[in-house]
Scaffold this active site. Structure first.
Site, PDB file in Angstrom:
ATOM      1  N   ASP A   1      -7.271   9.132 -23.729  1.00  0.00           N
ATOM      2  CA  ASP A   1      -7.658   8.773 -22.621  1.00  0.00           C
ATOM      3  C   ASP A   1      -8.934   9.555 -22.145  1.00  0.00           C
ATOM      4  O   ASP A   1      -8.572  10.738 -22.234  1.00  0.00           O
ATOM      5  CB  ASP A   1      -6.566   8.527 -21.354  1.00  0.00           C
TER       6      ASP A   1
ATOM      7  N   HIS B   1      -7.699   4.660 -22.355  1.00  0.00           N
ATOM      8  CA  HIS B   1      -7.247   4.438 -20.818  1.00  0.00           C
ATOM      9  C   HIS B   1      -6.726   3.070 -21.061  1.00  0.00           C
ATOM     10  O   HIS B   1      -5.495   3.052 -20.114  1.00  0.00           O
ATOM     11  CB  HIS B   1      -8.504   4.564 -19.942  1.00  0.00           C
TER      12      HIS B   1
ATOM     13  N   SER C   1      -3.510   4.349 -13.587  1.00  0.00           N
ATOM     14  CA  SER C   1      -4.869   4.660 -13.403  1.00  0.00           C
ATOM     15  C   SER C   1      -4.970   5.247 -11.886  1.00  0.00           C
ATOM     16  O   SER C   1      -4.237   6.250 -11.453  1.00  0.00           O
ATOM     17  CB  SER C   1      -5.769   3.578 -13.685  1.00  0.00           C
TER      18      SER C   1
END
Length: 341
Positions: free
Chosen positions: A287, A316, A133
């Site tokens: 995602d 995600h 991320s």
């Protein structure tokens, strides 16, 4: 858990969020494992992440019985992001930089601080820089800012530049905090926090962290919850300090590796072409922040790249090891293959 260490450095912030000539006394929280003479691996934290939950399945036998990067063979450095971890953040920094007075920090500030830490630790080159991320975005940023410093980089569910759709998604959670009745422009009692704001933030964030398929399949049942509401109450009812969340969100929104090369005039392809590291880019199929389509455009312009997609409904979250066991094992096997371990 190891003792948390702190690396201190007076930073000239790239966002110019302090008066001219003023520096910020930054404290980078980090853990180390292994011998500094071993190949070095740096793992940065993600949004709201801590040192403890930063990709432990890659190096910690408590998280995985046979970790790929054991401290017996590698020198592991785990580093916390400025603005929202154990590192300098609104919640833990004394006046005059406490709470809403905390300056804006960028990925560049984080990367320069991490690079300085590596120099202090005697690390001349990183064998691997891997992140999830915001950690994945940092992997792109360090590879662009210090092209010869990183041998391998792995971006798990991240991107080289925050897309406009991603930027816009973040506006929802941001306004959930800033418009809440207890935020008070960030001047809330730090002992009390802004629970109405952070609860609203969490609920807005929750739907985006997963996928439509996750909800269709009622995957909360796999986690032992009888219904969606009990899952949300247990996992998305407020996390973190409100000022931390906002400052870290700002860092995310400003992410763009082309800023390091003004002569590229924002041409992402040109800046991606400057990266020398061998790259493994691993998005999650579902995602909503960093969709694989964005990465597909990026990898066209990287010199040394492999591209793999986690086929999952866990959105995600799958990229950081919070999806299914199969999702995490897929990441591990792809990393193993990429590094030729």
């Amino acid at each position: 858990m190891p003792e948390t260490q702190f690396f201190e450095l007076d930073l000239t912030l790239s966002a110019q969020s302090l008066p001219a000539g003023k520096t910020f006394p930054a404290r980078l929280a980090y853990w180390t494992f292994g011998d500094p003479s071993s190949p070095a691996v740096l793992l940065p934290s993600c949004y709201g992440g801590t040192l403890a939950n930063t990709l432990p399945f890659l190096y910690d036998e408590k998280a995985h019985p046979f970790p790929l990067l054991p401290p017996s063979k590698y020198f592991i450095i785990v580093a916390g992001l400025l603005s929202g971890s154990e590192s300098s953040s609104p919640h833990n920094t004394p006046a005059p930089f406490d709470g809403p007075n905390f300056p804006h920090t960028t990925y560049e500030d984080n990367i320069r601080l991490q690079y300085a830490l590596c120099q202090k630790l005697g690390v001349k080159k990183l064998f691997l820089y891997a992140g999830f991320s915001m950690g994945g975005q940092q992997a792109y940023h360090i590879s662009a800012l210090y092209p010869s410093f990183v041998e391998h980089m792995i971006c798990l569910a991240g991107s080289a530049r925050t897309s406009w759709h991603n930027w816009c998604f973040l506006e929802g959670p941001r306004h959930a905090i800033t418009c809440s009745k207890d935020f008070h422009d960030g001047n809330y009692d730090p002992k009390v926090g802004a629970p109405a704001g952070t609860r609203a933030f969490s609920r807005v964030y929750s739907a985006w962290a997963l996928s439509q398929g996750w909800f269709r399949e009622k995957c909360w049942e796999q986690l032992g919850h009888k219904d969606l509401e009990s899952y949300l109450e247990a996992n998305w009812s407020g996390f973190g300090d409100a000022n931390d969340l906002l400052r870290l969100l700002w860092t995310w929104q400003q992410g763009d590796i082309t800023l390091y090369y003004p002569e590229d005039h924002g041409d992402l392809a040109k800046t991606l072409g400057r990266i020398e590291a061998k790259c493994l880019i691993v998005p999650s199929r579902t995602d909503c922040y960093f969709p694989p389509e964005d990465n597909e455009e990026e990898v066209k312009h990287l010199k040394h790249v492999e591209f793999r997609v986690i086929e999952t409904v866990w959105g995600h979250l799958a990229g950081g090891g919070s999806g299914t066991k199969e999702d995490t094992e897929y990441i591990i096997q792809e990393v193993k293959r990429f590094l030729k371990l």
